[in-house]
Design an enzyme around this catalytic site. Structure first.
Site, PDB file in Angstrom:
ATOM      1  N   PHE A   8      48.094  38.884  40.904  1.00 34.55           N
ATOM      2  CA  PHE A   8      47.509  37.534  40.878  1.00 34.55           C
ATOM      3  C   PHE A   8      46.696  37.262  39.612  1.00 34.55           C
ATOM      4  O   PHE A   8      46.129  36.178  39.464  1.00 34.55           O
ATOM      5  CB  PHE A   8      46.628  37.312  42.119  1.00 34.55           C
ATOM      6  CG  PHE A   8      45.509  38.326  42.279  1.00 34.55           C
ATOM      7  CD1 PHE A   8      44.303  38.173  41.627  1.00 34.55           C
ATOM      8  CD2 PHE A   8      45.699  39.448  43.080  1.00 34.55           C
ATOM      9  CE1 PHE A   8      43.281  39.098  41.776  1.00 34.55           C
ATOM     10  CE2 PHE A   8      44.680  40.387  43.235  1.00 34.55           C
ATOM     11  CZ  PHE A   8      43.468  40.215  42.572  1.00 34.55           C
ATOM     12  N   GLU A  63      28.083  41.009  33.376  1.00 33.83           N
ATOM     13  CA  GLU A  63      28.513  39.612  33.482  1.00 33.83           C
ATOM     14  C   GLU A  63      27.461  38.654  32.912  1.00 33.83           C
ATOM     15  O   GLU A  63      27.798  37.680  32.241  1.00 33.83           O
ATOM     16  CB  GLU A  63      28.835  39.275  34.949  1.00 33.83           C
ATOM     17  CG  GLU A  63      30.076  40.020  35.434  1.00 33.83           C
ATOM     18  CD  GLU A  63      30.355  39.881  36.919  1.00 33.83           C
ATOM     19  OE1 GLU A  63      29.602  39.184  37.632  1.00 33.83           O
ATOM     20  OE2 GLU A  63      31.350  40.480  37.367  1.00 33.83           O
ATOM     21  N   TYR A  88      37.246  39.266  34.012  1.00 32.49           N
ATOM     22  CA  TYR A  88      38.023  39.874  35.106  1.00 32.49           C
ATOM     23  C   TYR A  88      38.789  41.113  34.632  1.00 32.49           C
ATOM     24  O   TYR A  88      39.847  41.433  35.193  1.00 32.49           O
ATOM     25  CB  TYR A  88      39.002  38.840  35.676  1.00 32.49           C
ATOM     26  CG  TYR A  88      38.357  37.853  36.633  1.00 32.49           C
ATOM     27  CD1 TYR A  88      37.670  38.286  37.779  1.00 32.49           C
ATOM     28  CD2 TYR A  88      38.455  36.479  36.427  1.00 32.49           C
ATOM     29  CE1 TYR A  88      37.087  37.375  38.662  1.00 32.49           C
ATOM     30  CE2 TYR A  88      37.886  35.567  37.324  1.00 32.49           C
ATOM     31  CZ  TYR A  88      37.206  36.026  38.434  1.00 32.49           C
ATOM     32  OH  TYR A  88      36.638  35.135  39.328  1.00 32.49           O
ATOM     33  N   LYS A 122      33.391  28.052  40.892  1.00 32.52           N
ATOM     34  CA  LYS A 122      34.713  27.988  40.256  1.00 32.52           C
ATOM     35  C   LYS A 122      35.203  26.540  40.190  1.00 32.52           C
ATOM     36  O   LYS A 122      34.612  25.647  40.827  1.00 32.52           O
ATOM     37  CB  LYS A 122      35.678  28.864  41.056  1.00 32.52           C
ATOM     38  CG  LYS A 122      35.310  30.353  41.048  1.00 32.52           C
ATOM     39  CD  LYS A 122      36.303  31.141  41.885  1.00 32.52           C
ATOM     40  CE  LYS A 122      35.988  32.629  41.874  1.00 32.52           C
ATOM     41  NZ  LYS A 122      36.985  33.396  42.664  1.00 32.52           N
ATOM     42  N   HIS A 170      32.030  32.799  42.668  1.00 32.99           N
ATOM     43  CA  HIS A 170      32.064  34.206  42.233  1.00 32.99           C
ATOM     44  C   HIS A 170      30.651  34.765  42.308  1.00 32.99           C
ATOM     45  O   HIS A 170      29.686  34.059  41.996  1.00 32.99           O
ATOM     46  CB  HIS A 170      32.557  34.300  40.781  1.00 32.99           C
ATOM     47  CG  HIS A 170      32.285  35.650  40.176  1.00 32.99           C
ATOM     48  ND1 HIS A 170      33.140  36.721  40.334  1.00 32.99           N
ATOM     49  CD2 HIS A 170      31.225  36.119  39.472  1.00 32.99           C
ATOM     50  CE1 HIS A 170      32.620  37.785  39.744  1.00 32.99           C
ATOM     51  NE2 HIS A 170      31.460  37.451  39.196  1.00 32.99           N
ATOM     52  N   ASN A 190      38.573  30.281  46.480  1.00 33.60           N
ATOM     53  CA  ASN A 190      37.410  30.670  47.298  1.00 33.60           C
ATOM     54  C   ASN A 190      36.070  30.196  46.716  1.00 33.60           C
ATOM     55  O   ASN A 190      35.018  30.722  47.039  1.00 33.60           O
ATOM     56  CB  ASN A 190      37.428  32.176  47.590  1.00 33.60           C
ATOM     57  CG  ASN A 190      37.387  33.024  46.343  1.00 33.60           C
ATOM     58  OD1 ASN A 190      37.213  32.501  45.239  1.00 33.60           O
ATOM     59  ND2 ASN A 190      37.530  34.326  46.501  1.00 33.60           N
TER      60      ASN A 190
HETATM   61  P1  ADP Z   1      35.499  38.859  44.497  1.00 32.61           P
HETATM   62  O1  ADP Z   1      35.599  37.543  43.767  1.00 32.61           O
HETATM   63  O2  ADP Z   1      35.154  38.647  45.950  1.00 32.61           O
HETATM   64  O3  ADP Z   1      34.594  39.867  43.819  1.00 32.61           O
HETATM   65  P2  ADP Z   1      37.810  40.305  43.437  1.00 32.61           P
HETATM   66  O4  ADP Z   1      36.966  40.772  42.296  1.00 32.61           O
HETATM   67  O5  ADP Z   1      38.626  41.322  44.174  1.00 32.61           O
HETATM   68  O6  ADP Z   1      36.970  39.503  44.529  1.00 32.61           O
HETATM   69  O7  ADP Z   1      38.849  39.211  42.916  1.00 32.61           O
HETATM   70  C1  ADP Z   1      38.427  38.226  42.011  1.00 32.61           C
HETATM   71  C2  ADP Z   1      39.038  36.912  42.402  1.00 32.61           C
HETATM   72  O8  ADP Z   1      40.454  37.011  42.281  1.00 32.61           O
HETATM   73  C3  ADP Z   1      38.813  36.501  43.857  1.00 32.61           C
HETATM   74  O9  ADP Z   1      37.568  35.864  44.068  1.00 32.61           O
HETATM   75  C4  ADP Z   1      39.971  35.568  44.091  1.00 32.61           C
HETATM   76  O10 ADP Z   1      39.708  34.269  43.530  1.00 32.61           O
HETATM   77  C5  ADP Z   1      41.085  36.218  43.269  1.00 32.61           C
HETATM   78  N1  ADP Z   1      41.901  37.093  44.123  1.00 32.61           N
HETATM   79  C6  ADP Z   1      41.598  38.315  44.596  1.00 32.61           C
HETATM   80  N2  ADP Z   1      42.571  38.810  45.351  1.00 32.61           N
HETATM   81  C7  ADP Z   1      43.562  37.857  45.362  1.00 32.61           C
HETATM   82  C8  ADP Z   1      44.832  37.760  45.973  1.00 32.61           C
HETATM   83  N3  ADP Z   1      45.323  38.737  46.723  1.00 32.61           N
HETATM   84  N4  ADP Z   1      45.546  36.635  45.768  1.00 32.61           N
HETATM   85  C9  ADP Z   1      45.079  35.622  44.999  1.00 32.61           C
HETATM   86  N5  ADP Z   1      43.858  35.663  44.384  1.00 32.61           N
HETATM   87  C10 ADP Z   1      43.117  36.757  44.562  1.00 32.61           C
END
Ligand code: ADP
Length: 153
Positions: free
Chosen positions: A61, A130, A53, A13, A119, A116
């Site tokens: 969010f 994807e 997404y 990211k 992805h 984080n």
């Molecule tokens: P992952 O990336 O681990 O598969 P998700 O698909 O649930 O997780 O969410 C996609 C992305 O959205 C996350 O990697 C993170 O960057 C963001 N995200 C998820 N939950 C939150 C939250 N509660 N607050 C802010 N950003 C979030």
């Protein structure tokens, strides 16, 4: 070696790119023994990210996530190998870096869920969707990993 063709979509990211973590994240997958079959740096459109997404539309969010993902280039990759979707998620760590084990990418390099750094597809089905969303077929390189005999029985 017959099950080694599973593929996953991994993206670094904008925060991972800004923080100079591109080589480190690639090294984690390379050193584990996975095969890189596609890689490119991209600045995706809002529409492209919203489709990526799609299952998170409606989350509080969501707009912030799209804005952040549009804030700088992303390194998009496809990695191939045995159980790579599940193992890829383990290598990345939990969505919330505070829940990620040390030794994982997020556990080593991140603190906030919204920053984080990477992805990874969450299932084989999502990975197929994807990969098709981010790459054309002719961008996926078909080559023999010479090291395969040293990695698989
Ligand atoms: P992952 O990336 O681990 O598969 P998700 O698909 O649930 O997780 O969410 C996609 C992305 O959205 C996350 O990697 C993170 O960057 C963001 N995200 C998820 N939950 C939150 C939250 N509660 N607050 C802010 N950003 C979030």
């Amino acid at each position: 070696m017959s099950d080694t063709v599973e593929r996953t979509f991994i993206a670094i990211k904008p925060d991972g790119v800004q923080r100079g973590l591109v080589a480190k994240i690639i090294a984690v997958f390379e050193q584990r023994g996975y095969k890189l079959v596609a890689i490119k740096m991209v600045c995706p459109s809002r529409e492209h990210l919203e489709v990526h997404y799609d299952d998170l539309r409606g989350k509080p969010f969501f707009q912030g996530l799209i804005e952040f993902m549009k804030s700088g280039p992303i390194v998009a990759m496809v990695w191939e190998g045995l159980d790579v979707v599940r193992q890829g998620r383990k290598l990345l760590g939990a969505t919330n870096p505070l829940e990620s084990e040390p030794g994982t990418i997020r556990g080593n390099f991140a603190i906030d869920t919204g920053r984080n750094v990477c992805h990874g597809s969450d299932s084989v089905k999502s990975a197929k969707r994807e990969i098709a969303h981010w790459f054309n077929n002719d961008e996926l390189c078909d080559y023999n990993l010479e090291l395969k005999k040293s990695i698989y029985e």
